[in-house]
Design an enzyme around this catalytic site. Structure first.
Site, PDB file in Angstrom:
ATOM      1  N   SER A  54       0.831  -1.192   0.000  1.00 45.24           N
ATOM      2  CA  SER A  54       0.000   0.000   0.000  1.00 45.24           C
ATOM      3  C   SER A  54       0.879   1.260   0.000  1.00 45.24           C
ATOM      4  O   SER A  54       1.679   1.457  -0.893  1.00 45.24           O
ATOM      5  CB  SER A  54      -0.962  -0.036   1.195  1.00 45.24           C
ATOM      6  N   ASP A 168      -5.728  -3.847  -1.970  1.00 45.14           N
ATOM      7  CA  ASP A 168      -4.672  -3.482  -1.026  1.00 45.14           C
ATOM      8  C   ASP A 168      -4.064  -4.721  -0.367  1.00 45.14           C
ATOM      9  O   ASP A 168      -4.762  -5.535   0.229  1.00 45.14           O
ATOM     10  CB  ASP A 168      -5.283  -2.565   0.049  1.00 45.14           C
TER      11      ASP A 168
END
Length: 314
Positions: A54, A168
């Site tokens: 991320s 993510d």
């Protein structure tokens, strides 16, 4: 007698030591990674490998591309409304924001880089939620890997990569140490952005005076951001409350997973950033987050790695 380089009276033990750096997920808290990297470089460490998830994948990728200073200036100049202006509404059930604008802005800043051309080993970690497995992205376009890794559920739409929808990587592994297992480096240092909640109130932005050059740079950034602006900003603001609540729940989940992963696969050294020091999109706290990363790196590593050493006679 051997020459000695010193840091605050201590021998610079980091000089020449190679590092596998693991950068965790956590939204705007990930700007603390910039401070960590600055501390490591100042103290003579050589970052040879980065595994990121991320925001960790984003900061790590930009550092690997040699553009971290430009990115730091960029985030220090940006305001919250300018951040909203970079969020292109998707209005899909799979996510609120498409993410094309922010990626286009970053490519404009960094360039359209291939991972294979980076001077160090780089892996961005995303999640294939259908098959419940991590996807390690260490080839192809850098910003494809970053876009996949930052696909925060409900907020960003998933990124389709080789026929698979990726989200993510923090969903499955917020601090991805495993990609560094085969690295031939001296140390593995992991940065966890889901650290224990601090009892103090979260960081409040400090407004500082800027000189004429800083102001000119800020105006340049604003002009650049304006080129991406659309009338959708107000729509995002109205919907943000629900997504902020979802992100807080996601942070709590990631923190629990990170503790379990780090217990099973410990790094040589850890740096923690409390998960409540700023919100997911509070990128206007960039200066504070960068300073916090630098400070926590120093607190976590200085006494463990940089120790007073007597000179050796040769």
């Amino acid at each position: 007698m051997a020459s000695i380089e010193r840091n605050n009276g201590n021998m610079e033990v980091g000089k020449g030591k190679t590092v596998s750096l693991v950068l965790g997920s956590g939204g705007a808290r990930g700007l603390a990674h910039i401070g960590v990297i600055k501390w490591l470089e100042k103290n003579g460490f050589q970052i040879k490998s980065i595994s990121g998830c991320s925001m960790g994948a984003l900061v790590g990728g930009i550092y690997a591309a040699g553009k971290l200073d430009e990115f730091e200036q960029w985030v220090l100049a940006i305001t919250k409304m300018e951040i909203f202006a970079l969020l292109d509404i998707a209005w899909k059930s799979s996510g609120l924001v498409k993410g094309d604008k922010i990626i286009d802005a970053l490519i404009g800043l960094v360039g359209d880089v291939m991972i294979e051309d980076l001077p160090l080993q780089y892996t961005a970690v995303a999640a294939d939620i259908v098959n419940e497995k991590e996807v390690w992205m260490n080839s192809g376009k850098l910003f494809d890997a970053i876009r996949a890794s930052i696909s925060l559920p409900l907020f960003f739409t998933p990124f389709r990569y080789k026929g698979v929808d990726l989200i993510d990587g923090g969903v499955l592994n917020p601090v991805p140490i495993a990609p560094t297992f085969s690295d031939e480096t001296d140390l593995t240092i992991a940065v966890n952005l889901g650290g224990k909640v601090v009892v103090e109130e979260k960081i409040v932005k400090v407004v500082e005076q800027t000189d004429e050059n800083d102001s000119a740079f800020s105006r340049k950034i604003v002009s650049f951001i304006e080129s991406f602006r659309e009338s959708s900003t107000k729509d995002i603001s109205r919907e943000w409350g629900a997504y902020d609540l979802a992100n807080q729940a996601f942070d709590a989940m990631q923190s629990t997973i990170a503790r379990q992963k780090l217990a099973a696969y410990p790094a040589d050294y850890f740096i923690e950033i409390p998960r409540n020091v700023c919100g997911t999109l509070e990128f206007d706290l960039a200066g504070e987050m960068i300073a916090l990363g630098y400070e926590n790196a120093q607190k976590s590593l200085e006494q463990k790695i940089l120790r007073p050493t007597h000179p050796q006679m040769i």
